[in-house]
Design an enzyme around this catalytic site. Structure first.
Site, mmCIF file in Angstrom:
data_model
loop_
_atom_site.group_PDB
_atom_site.id
_atom_site.type_symbol
_atom_site.label_atom_id
_atom_site.label_comp_id
_atom_site.label_asym_id
_atom_site.label_seq_id
_atom_site.Cartn_x
_atom_site.Cartn_y
_atom_site.Cartn_z
ATOM 1 N N CYS A 14 0.818 -1.214 0.000
ATOM 2 C CA CYS A 14 0.000 0.000 0.000
ATOM 3 C C CYS A 14 0.858 1.273 0.000
ATOM 4 C CB CYS A 14 -0.933 0.002 1.211
ATOM 5 S SG CYS A 14 -1.965 1.465 1.292
ATOM 6 N N CYS A 23 -0.683 4.125 2.088
ATOM 7 C CA CYS A 23 -0.488 4.009 3.538
ATOM 8 C C CYS A 23 0.965 4.283 3.918
ATOM 9 C CB CYS A 23 -0.833 2.600 4.030
ATOM 10 S SG CYS A 23 -2.215 1.817 3.229
ATOM 11 N N ASP A 24 1.896 3.774 3.137
ATOM 12 C CA ASP A 24 3.293 3.743 3.578
ATOM 13 C C ASP A 24 4.250 4.625 2.784
ATOM 14 O OD1 ASP A 24 2.515 1.852 5.447
ATOM 15 O OD2 ASP A 24 2.856 0.189 4.075
#
Ligand code: NAP
Length: 308
Positions: free
Chosen positions: A132, A135-136
């Site tokens: 992701c 997200c990261d």
């Protein structure tokens, strides 16, 4: 006993909830381990009709949830691990807890596929391997990263990562991207994205601290090996449907996608049980097609309940 239980809170589940709630079915939605589904980990959604300048994936799901709640949808968190779907009373189990319902819409979606190569599991989540970018991505500011895959997801992840990273190597096993032409063009023409064509991921290498420092790939043509230095490996190679709890209950294809009744996208072989979204769709897999299936499933459910 419930009239209808909807499993899943992605586009399919929440659209089914909006329609079922507006039909006065007072739906109970069971949300599993990823509330909001895959779109919550997407950055900009540019192709959902009605948003000419795009919408953030999280915001889209938040809007759908608010819309479903407005008409009386109830939500409960549980991970269903067993089902008994035949007969007038359908039972869904989350461990010891049982839910009873007259009808059920299964919209459990799909999850990212992993490679199964050495280093992947050891460094997954926090040590440099992830699925992701949204997200990261921000953790990899000014670093070199690799994205694995050749589809729209891989291109989207690679493009998103260019906002933070110094260099993104897009690693694909063939010499032609599977992605749509517009995404492929954007990725291949981006100055921060370097293509690694015909490259088969072999292993992910750790530094002394146990964090990612490189991706070893084998050249699909020459068989030679090389290591792509990188601090992050983003895997974007497709998805696996979340249907294991349905095994031996409903017909599925070899990849685990629920196969609906012939002539319908959402009706299953069991009366009162419907499917919607990515758990039953390996062809289109779009937010809008999942929403459309959710709508169909709710209308079918309403009609079936009325007939009973
Ligand atoms: P996908 O289209 O199935 O692409 C998966 C990619 O991973 C393929 O390029 C495949 O290579 C590669 N791959 C699979 N297994 C591999 C392995 N073991 N090792 C190395 N590479 C491997 O999946 P997706 O990109 O997640 O897209 C899924 C659907 O969502 C598509 O319909 C897509 O259009 C849609 N989507 C749309 C958008 C958008 O419009 N903004 C964004 C994301 C996704 P091969 O090509 O060689 O098979």
């Amino acid at each position: 006993m419930e009239d209808v239980i909807i499993l899943g809170t992605g586009c399919a589940g929440l659209t089914a909830a909006i329609y079922a709630a507006r039909a006065n079915l007072n739906p109970l939605v069971i949300e599993g381990s990823q509330p909001g589904g895959q779109l919550t980990t997407t950055s900009e959604v540019e192709n959902f009709p009605g948003f000419p300048t795009g919408i953030d994936g999280f915001d889209l799901m938040d809007n759908l949830r608010k819309q479903a709640t407005r008409f009386g949808t109830r939500f409960e968190h549980a991970v269903i691990d067993k089902v008994e779907l035949e007969g007038a009373v359908k039972r869904l189990y989350a461990g010891e807890k049982a839910f009873e319902t007259r009808s059920c819409i299964i919209a459990t979606g799909a999850r990212p596929r992993l490679l199964g190569i050495p280093g992947e599991a050891e460094m997954y989540g926090g040590k440099g391997v992830t699925t992701c970018a949204t997200c990261d991505g921000a953790f990899y500011r000014d670093m070199d990263v690799a994205v694995i895959g050749g589809g729209d997801s891989a291109c989207e992840e690679a493009l998103f990562l260019t906002r933070f990273c110094s260099k993104v190597t897009l690693v694909h096993r063939r010499d032609e991207l599977r992605a749509s032409p517009i995404m492929a063009d954007r990725a291949t023409s981006h100055s921060k994205i370097e293509m690694a064509w015909n490259s088969l991921p072999k292993s992910i290498v750790a530094d002394d601290a146990g964090k990612v420092c490189g991706l070893v790939v084998t050249d699909a043509i020459t068989g030679s090996e090389r290591t792509i230095p990188c601090k992050g490996v983003f895997i974007a190679i497709g998805h696996i449907p979340n249907t294991s709890f349905l095994k031996e209950t409903l017909p599925m294809d070899a990849d685990g996608y629920v196969v609906p009744q012939h002539g319908s996208q959402v009706r299953t072989d069991i009366a009162g049980v419907y499917v919607a979204g990515d758990c039953a769709d390996h062809i289109y897999r779009q937010a809008i097609t999942a929403a459309g299936m959710g709508c169909q499933a709710a209308i079918e459910t309403e009609r079936w309940l009325a007939e009973q």
